[in-house]
Design an enzyme around this catalytic site. Structure first.
Site, mmCIF file in Angstrom:
data_model
loop_
_atom_site.group_PDB
_atom_site.id
_atom_site.type_symbol
_atom_site.label_atom_id
_atom_site.label_comp_id
_atom_site.label_asym_id
_atom_site.label_seq_id
_atom_site.Cartn_x
_atom_site.Cartn_y
_atom_site.Cartn_z
ATOM 1 N N TYR A 1 7.422 1.339 -9.950
ATOM 2 C CA TYR A 1 6.770 0.326 -10.781
ATOM 3 C C TYR A 1 5.622 -0.339 -10.046
ATOM 4 O O TYR A 1 5.447 -0.147 -8.842
ATOM 5 C CB TYR A 1 7.793 -0.712 -11.257
ATOM 6 C CG TYR A 1 8.216 -1.735 -10.213
ATOM 7 C CD1 TYR A 1 9.023 -1.384 -9.133
ATOM 8 C CD2 TYR A 1 7.778 -3.053 -10.300
ATOM 9 C CE1 TYR A 1 9.400 -2.329 -8.185
ATOM 10 C CE2 TYR A 1 8.159 -4.000 -9.352
ATOM 11 C CZ TYR A 1 8.970 -3.631 -8.304
ATOM 12 O OH TYR A 1 9.327 -4.557 -7.366
ATOM 13 N N LYS B 1 7.510 1.595 -3.975
ATOM 14 C CA LYS B 1 7.796 0.519 -4.937
ATOM 15 C C LYS B 1 8.732 1.051 -6.017
ATOM 16 O O LYS B 1 8.333 1.334 -7.150
ATOM 17 C CB LYS B 1 6.493 -0.043 -5.519
ATOM 18 C CG LYS B 1 6.656 -1.466 -6.058
ATOM 19 C CD LYS B 1 5.335 -2.180 -6.168
ATOM 20 C CE LYS B 1 5.447 -3.519 -6.885
ATOM 21 N NZ LYS B 1 6.364 -4.481 -6.288
ATOM 22 N N GLU C 1 10.408 -8.397 5.504
ATOM 23 C CA GLU C 1 9.624 -9.051 4.439
ATOM 24 C C GLU C 1 10.568 -9.935 3.638
ATOM 25 O O GLU C 1 11.705 -10.168 4.046
ATOM 26 C CB GLU C 1 8.965 -7.982 3.554
ATOM 27 C CG GLU C 1 9.961 -7.030 2.912
ATOM 28 C CD GLU C 1 9.315 -5.955 2.038
ATOM 29 O OE1 GLU C 1 8.158 -6.128 1.629
ATOM 30 O OE2 GLU C 1 9.992 -4.947 1.770
ATOM 31 N N LEU D 1 7.173 -3.154 1.958
ATOM 32 C CA LEU D 1 6.214 -2.736 0.946
ATOM 33 C C LEU D 1 4.819 -3.145 1.425
ATOM 34 O O LEU D 1 4.632 -4.275 1.899
ATOM 35 C CB LEU D 1 6.523 -3.428 -0.383
ATOM 36 C CG LEU D 1 5.600 -2.997 -1.518
ATOM 37 C CD1 LEU D 1 5.947 -1.590 -1.996
ATOM 38 C CD2 LEU D 1 5.665 -3.967 -2.682
HETATM 39 N N1 PDD Z 1 7.109 -7.718 -5.890
HETATM 40 N N2 PDD Z 1 7.663 -6.843 -0.896
HETATM 41 C C1 PDD Z 1 8.491 -6.643 -1.935
HETATM 42 C C2 PDD Z 1 9.870 -6.128 -1.666
HETATM 43 C C3 PDD Z 1 8.057 -6.903 -3.258
HETATM 44 O O1 PDD Z 1 8.880 -6.675 -4.276
HETATM 45 C C4 PDD Z 1 6.749 -7.421 -3.466
HETATM 46 C C5 PDD Z 1 6.201 -7.727 -4.828
HETATM 47 C C6 PDD Z 1 5.913 -7.620 -2.343
HETATM 48 C C7 PDD Z 1 4.509 -8.120 -2.476
HETATM 49 O O2 PDD Z 1 3.653 -7.115 -2.957
HETATM 50 P P1 PDD Z 1 2.353 -7.458 -3.810
HETATM 51 O O3 PDD Z 1 1.567 -8.434 -3.019
HETATM 52 O O4 PDD Z 1 1.688 -6.168 -3.958
HETATM 53 O O5 PDD Z 1 2.809 -8.064 -5.120
HETATM 54 C C8 PDD Z 1 6.408 -7.309 -1.078
HETATM 55 C C9 PDD Z 1 6.669 -7.844 -7.249
HETATM 56 C C10 PDD Z 1 5.742 -8.980 -7.515
HETATM 57 C C11 PDD Z 1 7.871 -7.795 -8.156
HETATM 58 O O6 PDD Z 1 8.778 -7.036 -7.846
HETATM 59 O O7 PDD Z 1 7.884 -8.472 -9.192
#
Ligand code: PDD
Length: 288
Positions: free
Chosen positions: A32, A150, A182, A206
């Site tokens: 996703y 992801k 993270e 991620l």
């Molecule tokens: N999640 N690490 C994890 C495990 C995440 O699920 C996310 C973002 C990030 C940050 O990535 P980005 O800056 O590209 O949004 C880091 C999204 C927002 C979610 O699962 O809703």
């Protein structure tokens, strides 16, 4: 009324139906993206689509659309949902096979494509001087060894986030073998003796689009930044802690477990970075 997209058609969320044989349902076999849009303008779309392509490659799935098609779908969905500040969630699963088998269906089946939008809450970075900051807790990182993909397989992330919420915190900052990886749904930055530090990209985290933008902004504006491992002790002694994600942007953490972070208020480097972030966003999305 809100609309979602499923396999070629826009519809009301109640009308969207997926087979229980879908591998997303049976195996969490899907990936996703979450892409924010401000003023209806998609933010860092290319970077999100590049990560989408990478996730698909890593799980051996074909991309059902090219970048132009993805952009058109995202834009139409945003428009159908009223534009403004909104995020697009898009999910691709390997599709529904006739029987349950861990191995991929042979011949391959048609992937399932689902998209929906959610409103984006006003981020803390929009008003650096009045932001109050949030609490996080530390937890063991119980996830798998390919957190760079992801994947929709988010049960560990969900369990971890729920523990944070139960502790009155907005996020769980995860530790593996004594090092910060993270957050349950965010990347982590600390300020250590005037230097902004974030863990390097690896299979353990991620590659966050917001993380990469923060790194870029620090470099562009001459803020000292290092991509290196952060120990648990460094996290606990940090002058500032920030978490980043597409839906929250850059959030200052002012309490970690039961202790204040630094002075217990959003720190000066966060405020500086937040101003740069907002400026960048406004310029890119025509909000000035
Ligand atoms: N999640 N690490 C994890 C495990 C995440 O699920 C996310 C973002 C990030 C940050 O990535 P980005 O800056 O590209 O949004 C880091 C999204 C927002 C979610 O699962 O809703």
């Amino acid at each position: 009324m809100s609309q979602v997209y499923l396999n070629g058609a826009f519809m009301a969320p109640e009308a969207a139906q997926v087979s229980p044989m879908d591998r997303g349902f049976l195996f969490a076999d899907g990936i996703y993206e979450v892409i924010p849009a401000y003023n209806g303008v998609l933010f860092r779309l290319d970077e999100h689509l590049e990560r989408l392509e990478r996730s698909l490659r890593e799980v051996a799935m074909d991309n059902p659309h090219d970048r132009q098609q993805w952009q058109a779908l995202c834009e139409e969905l945003i428009e159908r949902n009223g534009g403004g500040n909104i995020s697009v969630y898009l999910q691709i699963t390997r599709g529904a096979a006739l029987k349950r088998d861990h191995a991929f269906p042979e011949p391959p089946v048609t992937p399932t494509v689902f998209m929906m939008t959610s409103p984006v809450a006003v981020p803390a970075a929009d008003s650096p001087d009045s932001a109050s900051g949030s609490k996080a807790i530390t937890l063991d990182d119980i996830r798998w060894a390919r957190c760079d993909i992801k994947s929709v397989s988010l049960l560990p992330n969900s369990l971890l986030r729920q523990q944070a919420v139960a502790a009155g915190a907005i996020e769980a900052i995860l530790l593996r073998d004594g090092f910060v990886t993270e957050g349950s749904a965010s990347n982590v930055f600390i300020v250590d003796d005037g230097t902004i530090v974030t863990p390097p990209r690896s299979h353990a985290i991620l590659g966050g689009i917001t993380r990469d933008l923060v790194v870029e902004l620090c470099r562009d504006h001459g803020l000292a930044l290092e991509e290196r491992e952060i120990t648990e002790a460094q996290l606990k002694q940090a002058d500032e802690i920030w978490i980043t994600s597409s839906t929250r942007e850059v959030v200052p953490i002012i309490q970690l477990n039961d202790h204040p972070v630094g002075s217990g208020a959003p720190g000066p480097l966060w405020k500086t970075l937040a101003r740069h972030y907002v400026q960048f966003k406004r310029r890119l999305c025509g909000l000035e």
